[in-house]
Structures are given as C-alpha cells and as structure tokens.
Design a protein around this motif. Structure first.
Motif, PDB file in Angstrom:
ATOM      1  N   TRP A 141       0.826  -1.214   0.000  1.00 56.09           N
ATOM      2  CA  TRP A 141       0.000   0.000   0.000  1.00 56.09           C
ATOM      3  C   TRP A 141       0.858   1.261   0.000  1.00 56.09           C
ATOM      4  O   TRP A 141       0.535   2.253  -0.654  1.00 56.09           O
ATOM      5  N   MET A 142       1.996   1.215   0.708  1.00 50.11           N
ATOM      6  CA  MET A 142       2.873   2.388   0.830  1.00 50.11           C
ATOM      7  C   MET A 142       3.926   2.446  -0.269  1.00 50.11           C
ATOM      8  O   MET A 142       4.701   3.395  -0.339  1.00 50.11           O
ATOM      9  N   GLY A 143       3.992   1.427  -1.121  1.00 47.10           N
ATOM     10  CA  GLY A 143       4.981   1.412  -2.183  1.00 47.10           C
ATOM     11  C   GLY A 143       6.375   1.043  -1.725  1.00 47.10           C
ATOM     12  O   GLY A 143       7.370   1.365  -2.403  1.00 47.10           O
ATOM     13  N   LEU A 144       6.505   0.369  -0.576  1.00 45.00           N
ATOM     14  CA  LEU A 144       7.810  -0.008  -0.030  1.00 45.00           C
ATOM     15  C   LEU A 144       8.173  -1.458  -0.325  1.00 45.00           C
ATOM     16  O   LEU A 144       9.271  -1.886   0.024  1.00 45.00           O
ATOM     17  N   ALA A 145       7.258  -2.210  -0.935  1.00 49.93           N
ATOM     18  CA  ALA A 145       7.570  -3.596  -1.274  1.00 49.93           C
ATOM     19  C   ALA A 145       8.674  -3.635  -2.326  1.00 49.93           C
ATOM     20  O   ALA A 145       8.696  -2.838  -3.265  1.00 49.93           O
ATOM     21  N   ASN A 146       9.612  -4.555  -2.138  1.00 49.80           N
ATOM     22  CA  ASN A 146      10.729  -4.731  -3.058  1.00 49.80           C
ATOM     23  C   ASN A 146      11.584  -3.468  -3.168  1.00 49.80           C
ATOM     24  O   ASN A 146      11.984  -3.048  -4.252  1.00 49.80           O
ATOM     25  N   THR A 147      11.857  -2.832  -2.024  1.00 57.93           N
ATOM     26  CA  THR A 147      12.748  -1.673  -1.984  1.00 57.93           C
ATOM     27  C   THR A 147      13.742  -1.849  -0.848  1.00 57.93           C
ATOM     28  O   THR A 147      13.458  -2.520   0.159  1.00 57.93           O
ATOM     29  N   TYR A 148      14.909  -1.242  -1.009  1.00 59.22           N
ATOM     30  CA  TYR A 148      15.903  -1.297   0.059  1.00 59.22           C
ATOM     31  C   TYR A 148      15.408  -0.562   1.306  1.00 59.22           C
ATOM     32  O   TYR A 148      15.656  -0.992   2.437  1.00 59.22           O
ATOM     33  N   ILE A 149      14.699   0.542   1.092  1.00 60.36           N
ATOM     34  CA  ILE A 149      14.199   1.303   2.242  1.00 60.36           C
ATOM     35  C   ILE A 149      13.233   0.456   3.056  1.00 60.36           C
ATOM     36  O   ILE A 149      13.265   0.449   4.292  1.00 60.36           O
TER      37      ILE A 149
END
Length: 285
Positions: A141-149
């Motif tokens: 939902w927050m767009g953090l999937a599959n990100t280093y952050i």
C-alpha cells in the motif's frame, strides 16, 4: 598455591582438544567441501584426500552455475553485496536511534517508561510469521515492497530492540555521579552524553552493534517475502543452488565460506570490544 598434577593437566588438555575438535569439525568439513565437486562430496565412504578445485568459487564469482541440465545464471555476488548493504545500514540506523533512546530510558525515569521499553522489546519476541502478512500488505500500500528502504525499515524489528535493551543495561551500570559532576561544570545534556556516557559505554555499544549485525545478516524470512531476487540477501540467494538437476553441495559450501567471512572478519576485528562489552557490568557494587 595449589599444584596441578601432570595427569590432571593431561586430562584438561584432552578435554579442551575434544571440545575444539567438536565445534571446529563442521567448519573445517564445509571449508574442504567448497574445494570439491559434487561427485567427490557424495562419495561413500567420504575421504579427506581429493584433488581440490576452484570451480565452485569461480561459479559464484562469475555468476555461471554449470549443472547437468545446462548453465544457470546466479546472482550470488549481488546477493552478498545486498547483505552487506542491508546489514550495515540497518545496524547504523539502529545505533543512531537506539543508543540515545537507551540512554534516555536508563537516566530519565518517567511514567510508562518501562511499558514502552518492554513494548519495543516485544517486537523481538514476536515470530516473523506473525507480522509478515500485515507488513506485506502495508508495504504494498505504501509502495515499499521490493525496496531497500522497506527492507531496512523492517530490519529495525531485529536490530533496534536488541541494541536498545543491551545498551540500556550498560548505561545503567555507569555511575550517574560522573555525569552529574560534568553537568555541574556547566556542560549541556548533549555534551555530557557525547563526551562522558558514550566513551564509557563504547565497548557495550560495539558488542550490541556486532550482535545486531549478526542477527540482521542471518535474517531470511523477511527478505524472502518482501524482496525480489535483485534485492535479496545471501541467505535467500542460496536457494538458487537447489536446482531441478539436484543440489549443488560444492557451491553451497563455497557460498557458506564466502557469506561467513564478513561476519567472522568483523568479529575478529571487534573481539576486544566484544569481550569488554559482554563483561561490562558483570561485577557490580
């Protein structure tokens, strides 16, 4: 002064040798396996006499894994770099957030402080599978999937509670009178924290940081679900060696050697601080 008989010395030496052999044998055996082919490893009975080969390490470094079904592309070195980046960044962020928080919990008692500290520690108690599903939904939902952050953020569930509680104990073992005398001389709270508390608790902070780094490095389940192949650490990337044509034991052993090397080198470098940190506060009074 009590004298030790030669027989007792011999028995102690024998017991110490057996303990060292018991704990070191798996490490030595994996190291030897990393220089063997699958055929040599699966030989029955096993032998320590073999013709060494560097093909396993070559496959990891070049990213080309040769199997009976053909050549497969693997990203082990990328996974290794991901592990270094994620672990170092996560521990650094946890130290920046956790050390001042640990000092505040140790020096400033306020209503609900113990409840807050225990709540933070409870994050470490919870099994990863308990929070994995809601974390996955929130990250998507927050767009953090599959990100280093996103991975660094979720790694705080591993590192931050550990650093907070360990370092808090070290700050509590430091006499507050030393800091009080420095404050009376006209120095600020931050100056007292930076010039008095941090140097005195330095070994403990180093020990907590090293332990947090090891836990972050060994994390598997969060990265498996929340990251794709190009951002996964080495613990997840090792699954590539289980192929349709069989398990590549030689490459797995070489991968273990390469993945253990950074943590082993860090532990050896910080050995003095680790020993001082773990022994700090062992004797009170």
């Amino acid at each position: 002064m009590e004298t030790v008989s030669p027989l007792e010395k011999a028995l102690r030496a024998l017991a110490l040798t057996l303990v060292v052999v018991f704990f070191m044998f798996p490490i030595v055996w994996i190291f030897l396996m990393s220089f063997q082919t699958n055929e040599t490893i699966l030989r029955i009975p096993p032998t320590v006499i073999f013709e060494p080969t560097l093909s396993n390490y070559t496959a990891l470094i070049t990213g080309k894994l040769t199997t009976a079904a053909g050549t497969l592309d693997i990203a082990f070195m990328k996974n290794l770099a991901n592990s270094v980046f994620l672990s170092v960044t996560s521990v650094a962020l946890s130290l920046v957030l956790g050390v001042p928080a640990a000092y505040a919990f140790a020096r400033h008692k306020f209503r609900g402080s113990e409840d807050i500290a225990f709540t933070l520690l409870s994050f470490r108690f919870a099994p990863p599978l308990l929070v994995l599903l809601p974390l996955t939904q929130y990250f998507q939902w927050m767009g953090l999937a599959n990100t280093y952050i996103g991975l660094i953020w979720v790694y705080q569930l591993i590192c931050l509670p550990l650093i907070l509680w360990i370092v808090r104990g070290y700050f509590e073992d430091i006499s507050a009178d030393v800091e009080y005398a420095y404050r009376i001389a006209g120095h600020s709270w931050f100056a007292t924290f930076r010039k008095i508390a941090l140097p005195l608790a330095g070994p403990g902070i180093a020990a907590a940081g090293l332990l947090a780094f090891i836990f972050a490095w060994n994390n598997f389940i969060f990265a498996l679900v929340l990251a794709s192949a190009d951002k996964q650490p080495v613990t997840v990337g090792a699954l590539a060696f289980v192929t349709s044509s069989g398990i590549q034991y030689g490459q797995i052993a070489a991968a273990i050697v390469l993945s253990v090397t950074p943590t082993l080198a860090l532990a050896l470098y910080a050995q003095r601080y680790l020993v001082e940190g773990l022994s700090l506060g062992a004797v009170k009074g």
